[in-house]
Design a protein around this motif. Structure first.
Motif, PDB file in Angstrom:
ATOM      1  N   GLU A  60      15.374  -3.087  -8.747  1.00  0.00           N
ATOM      2  CA  GLU A  60      14.292  -2.400  -8.044  1.00  0.00           C
ATOM      3  C   GLU A  60      14.692  -2.178  -6.592  1.00  0.00           C
ATOM      4  OE1 GLU A  60      10.231  -4.187  -9.765  1.00  0.00           O
ATOM      5  OE2 GLU A  60      11.605  -5.717  -9.000  1.00  0.00           O
ATOM      6  N   ASP A  61      14.196  -1.091  -6.008  1.00  0.00           N
ATOM      7  CA  ASP A  61      14.364  -0.875  -4.574  1.00  0.00           C
ATOM      8  C   ASP A  61      13.386  -1.770  -3.830  1.00  0.00           C
ATOM      9  OD1 ASP A  61      16.316   1.212  -4.602  1.00  0.00           O
ATOM     10  OD2 ASP A  61      14.753   2.642  -5.142  1.00  0.00           O
ATOM     11  N   ILE A  62      13.824  -2.295  -2.677  1.00  0.00           N
ATOM     12  CA  ILE A  62      12.926  -3.079  -1.837  1.00  0.00           C
ATOM     13  C   ILE A  62      13.108  -2.657  -0.393  1.00  0.00           C
ATOM     14  CG2 ILE A  62      14.560  -5.006  -1.618  1.00  0.00           C
ATOM     15  CD1 ILE A  62      12.014  -6.865  -1.514  1.00  0.00           C
ATOM     16  N   PHE A  63      11.986  -2.594   0.314  1.00  0.00           N
ATOM     17  CA  PHE A  63      11.998  -2.352   1.754  1.00  0.00           C
ATOM     18  C   PHE A  63      11.099  -3.400   2.393  1.00  0.00           C
ATOM     19  CE2 PHE A  63      10.121  -0.598   5.614  1.00  0.00           C
ATOM     20  CZ  PHE A  63      11.267  -0.362   6.347  1.00  0.00           C
ATOM     21  N   ILE A  64      11.623  -4.089   3.406  1.00  0.00           N
ATOM     22  CA  ILE A  64      10.843  -5.066   4.159  1.00  0.00           C
ATOM     23  C   ILE A  64      10.781  -4.571   5.602  1.00  0.00           C
ATOM     24  CG2 ILE A  64      10.560  -7.488   4.801  1.00  0.00           C
ATOM     25  CD1 ILE A  64      12.503  -8.204   2.506  1.00  0.00           C
ATOM     26  N   SER A  65       9.577  -4.305   6.090  1.00  0.00           N
ATOM     27  CA  SER A  65       9.399  -3.775   7.443  1.00  0.00           C
ATOM     28  C   SER A  65       9.519  -4.887   8.485  1.00  0.00           C
ATOM     29  CB  SER A  65       8.040  -3.084   7.573  1.00  0.00           C
ATOM     30  OG  SER A  65       7.016  -4.061   7.604  1.00  0.00           O
ATOM     31  N   GLU A  66       9.590  -4.499   9.742  1.00  0.00           N
ATOM     32  CA  GLU A  66       9.655  -5.473  10.835  1.00  0.00           C
ATOM     33  C   GLU A  66       8.421  -6.366  10.872  1.00  0.00           C
ATOM     34  OE1 GLU A  66      10.920  -4.067  14.694  1.00  0.00           O
ATOM     35  OE2 GLU A  66      12.171  -2.544  13.738  1.00  0.00           O
ATOM     36  N   SER A  67       7.293  -5.855  10.387  1.00  0.00           N
ATOM     37  CA  SER A  67       6.062  -6.651  10.355  1.00  0.00           C
ATOM     38  C   SER A  67       5.897  -7.399   9.027  1.00  0.00           C
ATOM     39  CB  SER A  67       4.856  -5.761  10.620  1.00  0.00           C
ATOM     40  OG  SER A  67       4.767  -4.763   9.620  1.00  0.00           O
ATOM     41  N   ALA A  68       6.979  -7.442   8.219  1.00  0.00           N
ATOM     42  CA  ALA A  68       7.018  -8.157   6.933  1.00  0.00           C
ATOM     43  C   ALA A  68       6.143  -7.520   5.857  1.00  0.00           C
ATOM     44  CB  ALA A  68       6.717  -9.638   7.098  1.00  0.00           C
ATOM     45  N   ASP A  69       5.828  -6.237   5.998  1.00  0.00           N
ATOM     46  CA  ASP A  69       5.234  -5.508   4.876  1.00  0.00           C
ATOM     47  C   ASP A  69       6.356  -5.287   3.868  1.00  0.00           C
ATOM     48  OD1 ASP A  69       2.627  -5.234   5.907  1.00  0.00           O
ATOM     49  OD2 ASP A  69       3.245  -3.499   7.106  1.00  0.00           O
TER      50      ASP A  69
END
Length: 163
Positions: A60-69
């Motif tokens: 799966e693709d995953i993206f973790i933002s700077e705010s941990a979203d």
């Protein structure tokens, strides 16, 4: 080749099967469903040790933002889903996972899932998934023919078992 190295802190959870995925950066030659994941600890050291081999069952693709979203396949996880992801990734909580990722965000990569390892009943190392069959390995447990079972072999001592 699906070579995955784990920090020592994750080894017990990989071996017991509670950690059966890993969050990794995108690769030039990505691991794909059906590829064999070679699970190690201590690679590139004298202490390198094979934990087990198991087929990749999902990526799966995953993206973790700077705010941990966190977004998995472009779907944002709610707090309970983030907690579940953290636990399946070998952490005790999402707070612990967020601490681990501190300073590495934003992050974009893959969640690589493999069939959970089974520990050898004789020497307690991870066994290698060998495939499925309609017949059990003799002496492991009674089963009726017609059931599909997973076959495992220990590369350390040679024991074969089925689940």
């Amino acid at each position: 080749m699906g070579l995955l190295n784990f920090k020592q802190r994750f080894v017990p959870r990989v071996l017991e099967g509670s950690k059966n995925h890993s969050i990794r950066a995108k690769r030039k030659h990505p691991i794909k469903v059906g590829d064999t994941c070679h699970l190690y600890t201590g690679l590139r050291t004298k202490r390198a040790r094979l934990l087990g081999r198991s087929p990749c069952v999902k990526v799966e693709d995953i993206f973790i933002s700077e705010s941990a979203d966190i977004f998995v396949d472009d779907i944002q996880l709610d707090p309970s889903e983030k907690e579940g992801l953290a636990r399946k990734d070998g952490f005790d909580s999402f707070a612990e996972m967020a601490e681990f990722w501190k300073g590495r965000l934003p992050f974009s990569g893959d969640i690589i899932h493999w069939k959970p390892l089974r520990s050898c009943p004789q020497c307690n190392v991870g066994m290698v998934f060998k495939g499925t069959s309609n017949a059990c390995v003799p002496g492991t447990h009674p089963c009726d023919t017609g059931f599909t079972v997973d076959l495992y072999e220990c590369e350390e001592c040679g024991v074969e078992v089925c689940d």
